[in-house]
Design an enzyme around this catalytic site. Structure first.
Site, PDB file in Angstrom:
ATOM      1  N   CYS A  51     -30.770 -23.333  94.926  1.00 40.28           N
ATOM      2  CA  CYS A  51     -32.087 -23.231  95.537  1.00 40.28           C
ATOM      3  C   CYS A  51     -32.646 -21.849  95.266  1.00 40.28           C
ATOM      4  O   CYS A  51     -31.907 -20.877  95.210  1.00 40.28           O
ATOM      5  CB  CYS A  51     -31.947 -23.463  97.034  1.00 40.28           C
ATOM      6  SG  CYS A  51     -33.417 -23.070  97.969  1.00 40.28           S
ATOM      7  N   ASP A 128     -48.187 -29.273 107.495  1.00 38.40           N
ATOM      8  CA  ASP A 128     -47.166 -28.249 107.717  1.00 38.40           C
ATOM      9  C   ASP A 128     -46.289 -28.158 106.469  1.00 38.40           C
ATOM     10  O   ASP A 128     -46.065 -27.089 105.933  1.00 38.40           O
ATOM     11  CB  ASP A 128     -46.303 -28.615 108.932  1.00 38.40           C
ATOM     12  CG  ASP A 128     -47.095 -28.608 110.235  1.00 38.40           C
ATOM     13  OD1 ASP A 128     -48.077 -27.850 110.320  1.00 38.40           O
ATOM     14  OD2 ASP A 128     -46.734 -29.369 111.155  1.00 38.40           O
ATOM     15  N   GLY A 146     -37.685 -23.619  84.141  1.00 39.82           N
ATOM     16  CA  GLY A 146     -37.260 -24.620  83.169  1.00 39.82           C
ATOM     17  C   GLY A 146     -36.016 -25.332  83.657  1.00 39.82           C
ATOM     18  O   GLY A 146     -35.598 -25.142  84.803  1.00 39.82           O
ATOM     19  N   ASP A 171     -38.673 -28.250  91.185  1.00 43.59           N
ATOM     20  CA  ASP A 171     -38.848 -27.962  89.761  1.00 43.59           C
ATOM     21  C   ASP A 171     -38.820 -29.275  88.976  1.00 43.59           C
ATOM     22  O   ASP A 171     -37.778 -29.927  88.878  1.00 43.59           O
ATOM     23  CB  ASP A 171     -37.731 -27.020  89.291  1.00 43.59           C
ATOM     24  CG  ASP A 171     -37.990 -26.498  87.883  1.00 43.59           C
ATOM     25  OD1 ASP A 171     -38.849 -27.072  87.183  1.00 43.59           O
ATOM     26  OD2 ASP A 171     -37.321 -25.515  87.492  1.00 43.59           O
ATOM     27  N   HIS A 196     -32.042 -30.124 101.969  1.00 44.19           N
ATOM     28  CA  HIS A 196     -31.828 -28.673 101.986  1.00 44.19           C
ATOM     29  C   HIS A 196     -33.158 -27.923 102.105  1.00 44.19           C
ATOM     30  O   HIS A 196     -33.318 -27.050 102.963  1.00 44.19           O
ATOM     31  CB  HIS A 196     -31.083 -28.275 100.704  1.00 44.19           C
ATOM     32  CG  HIS A 196     -30.934 -26.800 100.514  1.00 44.19           C
ATOM     33  ND1 HIS A 196     -29.760 -26.135 100.770  1.00 44.19           N
ATOM     34  CD2 HIS A 196     -31.817 -25.860 100.094  1.00 44.19           C
ATOM     35  CE1 HIS A 196     -29.926 -24.845 100.521  1.00 44.19           C
ATOM     36  NE2 HIS A 196     -31.176 -24.645 100.101  1.00 44.19           N
ATOM     37  N   GLU A 197     -34.121 -28.265 101.251  1.00 43.15           N
ATOM     38  CA  GLU A 197     -35.398 -27.534 101.259  1.00 43.15           C
ATOM     39  C   GLU A 197     -36.125 -27.717 102.589  1.00 43.15           C
ATOM     40  O   GLU A 197     -36.733 -26.781 103.102  1.00 43.15           O
ATOM     41  CB  GLU A 197     -36.293 -27.981 100.098  1.00 43.15           C
ATOM     42  CG  GLU A 197     -35.731 -27.655  98.712  1.00 43.15           C
ATOM     43  CD  GLU A 197     -35.323 -26.196  98.529  1.00 43.15           C
ATOM     44  OE1 GLU A 197     -35.977 -25.298  99.100  1.00 43.15           O
ATOM     45  OE2 GLU A 197     -34.322 -25.958  97.817  1.00 43.15           O
ATOM     46  N   HIS A 200     -35.150 -25.285 105.103  1.00 44.80           N
ATOM     47  CA  HIS A 200     -35.913 -24.027 105.020  1.00 44.80           C
ATOM     48  C   HIS A 200     -37.284 -24.206 105.666  1.00 44.80           C
ATOM     49  O   HIS A 200     -37.750 -23.346 106.406  1.00 44.80           O
ATOM     50  CB  HIS A 200     -36.139 -23.619 103.562  1.00 44.80           C
ATOM     51  CG  HIS A 200     -34.904 -23.166 102.849  1.00 44.80           C
ATOM     52  ND1 HIS A 200     -34.000 -22.292 103.404  1.00 44.80           N
ATOM     53  CD2 HIS A 200     -34.436 -23.454 101.607  1.00 44.80           C
ATOM     54  CE1 HIS A 200     -33.020 -22.066 102.532  1.00 44.80           C
ATOM     55  NE2 HIS A 200     -33.257 -22.764 101.431  1.00 44.80           N
ATOM     56  N   HIS A 206     -30.098 -19.801 104.164  1.00 43.53           N
ATOM     57  CA  HIS A 206     -28.864 -20.320 103.574  1.00 43.53           C
ATOM     58  C   HIS A 206     -27.677 -20.059 104.484  1.00 43.53           C
ATOM     59  O   HIS A 206     -27.604 -19.028 105.140  1.00 43.53           O
ATOM     60  CB  HIS A 206     -28.626 -19.678 102.203  1.00 43.53           C
ATOM     61  CG  HIS A 206     -29.544 -20.250 101.180  1.00 43.53           C
ATOM     62  ND1 HIS A 206     -30.011 -19.542 100.113  1.00 43.53           N
ATOM     63  CD2 HIS A 206     -30.093 -21.484 101.087  1.00 43.53           C
ATOM     64  CE1 HIS A 206     -30.813 -20.311  99.397  1.00 43.53           C
ATOM     65  NE2 HIS A 206     -30.885 -21.491  99.967  1.00 43.53           N
TER      66      HIS A 206
HETATM   67 CA   LIG Z   1     -35.088 -24.941  87.061  1.00 41.04          CA
HETATM   68 CA   LIG Z   2     -47.879 -25.790 104.939  1.00 43.80          CA
HETATM   69 ZN   LIG Z   3     -32.203 -22.935  99.760  1.00 44.76          ZN
END
Ligand SMILES: [Ca+2]
Ligand SMILES: [Ca+2]
Ligand SMILES: [Zn+2]
Ligand SMILES: [Ca+2]
Ligand SMILES: [Zn+2]
Length: 471
Positions: A51, A128, A146, A171, A196-197, A200, A206
């Protein structure tokens, strides 16, 4: 700046002491030998797919929290101060069908919903959590790189009121997978990275625990992926528990495993039947719930009993106790619903009671249930009367009183609830349902109210031969 990937940050550090400290921090984060110098293991850890949210931060609040708790999770200084968190999909990836991505977002958010008082609502305006798949430079300070290395990043809730707070970027130079068995370079499981994201987006940094969903590195595909105890403790430290429930995912698993091991599956066909008293009870009262089972049979539920409809809708026999046939399911259900097989999703039966729902595959309750309706079916109220998939438009409807909630399996509520007269079922001669289902056995939708049942003509006009009495 939360977004600078750690290796870039290291390049930028001018002072040798700061660099040494940064390397030592990184080594601590990844449970490597702390030398403060670059070595093979440290370099390898830095190159792993991960991440893009940086691990090292000088957030005093979170560091303090970590010391006090002696736990690996790390909290952001800020959190959301409302419990209904909105989200929007700004841009999809072409790697997977839109429907699948929608369902994956719901699934990922549900992990966090299940253990907190939060719920999530999809909107079509800036939200949000704005979600998008992008490549390289995409208008923020953290351009993607990339294929490989940085897979995604997300913004913490903040008190600066900038619209980007909470947003999650993925990505699109990676190949996003539904599973994880393909041996394609730079292909990653979407559910795991999304969960996971969103951690955050809700305010978790983390975690130092390598088993945690919030560990910075991508963990190879795990079909039994779920939150780790550390993730649950972290998010609950920010938002509290759901309904004061203390169950951690680990406890749930242990309990469910034990139940599953001792389970003796009873099917209505094989086992003895209880006729007489119990059956009479079913005859003179209203139904709680009806559904088609994944086996194609039609099932009715009333109080502590269930029965199987036979050659017609008013010849129900083989009455048995719910506890003997549907292990883990409570008595006095509100509603039941069968979602048929769809793409690679198996057919499932859902039961509803109060604020909870239960998912069954065949006669086996899935691990981790019951769960809250507000997580699994956002927008659907508690204490519903009935639920069914309409044969005419293939949509799912939840019914409570005279209100109908039109629902899409992958996206949730498709429009605000409406009264019966604004639905395709406006010609139904009753405003009060006890139960409703589409029977694959009889190829008809039946509506139950008190001692009567109804059905409409195939063009959904009123059928004058109904109501009929449940015999
Ligand atoms: Ca990447
Ligand atoms: Ca937002
Ligand atoms: Zn993360
Ligand atoms: Ca009901
Ligand atoms: Zn971004």
């Amino acid at each position: 700046n939360y977004l600078t990937p750690s290796h870039d940050m290291l390049d930028d550090v001018e002072s040798g002491i700061a660099l040494e400290k940064a390397i030592a921090n990184f080594q601590e984060m990844f449970n490597l030998e702390i030398t403060g110098e670059m070595n093979e293991a440290t370099e390898a850890a830095m190159e792993m797919p991960r991440c893009g949210v940086q691990d090292m931060h000088d957030d005093r609040v979170s560091i303090t929290m970590r010391r006090i708790n002696q736990l690996p999770y790390v909290l952001n200084k800020y959190k959301w101060h409302h419990n209904v968190i909105t989200y929007r999909v700004v841009k999809y990836t072409n790697d997977l069908p839109k429907k699948f991505i929608d369902a994956t977002i719901v699934k990922a958010l549900n992990f966090w919903c299940d253990v907190t008082p939060l719920s999530f609502k999809r909107v079509d305006v800036p939200a949000d959590i704005d979600i998008k798949f992008v490549v390289k430079d995409h208008g923020d300070s953290g351009p993607f790189d990339g294929p490989g290395h940085t897979l995604a990043h997300a913004y913490f809730p903040n008190d600066d009121n900038k619209p980007i707070r909470g947003d999650a970027h993925f990505d699109d130079d990676e190949l996003w997978l539904a599973g994880g068995r393909k041996k394609v370079r730079h292909s990653y499981n979407l559910l795991q990275v999304m969960t996971h994201e969103f951690g955050h987006s809700l305010g978790l940094h983390h975690s130092k625990s390598s088993k945690s969903v919030m560990a910075p590195h991508y963990v190879p595909f795990n079909p039994r992926f779920k939150l780790f105890a550390d993730d649950v403790l972290g998010i609950q430290a920010l938002y509290g528990k759901r309904d004061g429930k203390t169950t951690t995912p680990r406890e749930t698993t242990e309990r469910t495993t034990r139940e599953t091991t001792s389970e003796r599956t009873t099917t209505p066909v094989e086992s003895s039947t209880t006729e007489g008293g119990a059956f009479d009870k079913c005859r003179d009262g209203k139904l709680d719930a009806v559904t088609t089972g994944t086996d194609g049979h039609s099932y009715g539920f009333r109080g502590s009993y269930y029965f199987v409809f036979q050659e017609s809708i008013n010849s129900a026999v083989k009455t048995q106790s719910i506890s003997s046939g549907w292990r883990g399911l409570p008595n006095d259900l509100d509603a039941a619903l069968m979602w048929p097989r769809e793409n690679n999703k198996k057919a499932r039966v859902y039961f509803f009671k109060g604020s909870k729902y239960y998912r069954f595959e065949g006669r086996r309750m899935a691990a981790g249930y019951p769960r809250d309706i507000s997580c699994g079916f956002p927008g659907i109220p508690n204490n519903i009367d009935g639920a069914f998939v309409s044969k005419s438009d293939h949509k799912t409807y939840f019914v409570k009183g005279n209100m109908y909630y039109e629902y899409e399996r992958s996206r949730g509520l498709s429009r605000p609830p409406v009264r019966k007269e604004y639905t395709p079922f406006r010609h139904l001669q009753t405003d009060r349902l006890d139960a409703v289902f589409y029977s694959t056995q009889y190829k008809q939708t039946y509506f139950f109210s008190g001692k009567n049942y109804y059905r409409l003509n195939s063009d959904l006009s009123a059928n004058s031969k109904y109501p009929r009495a449940i015999s």
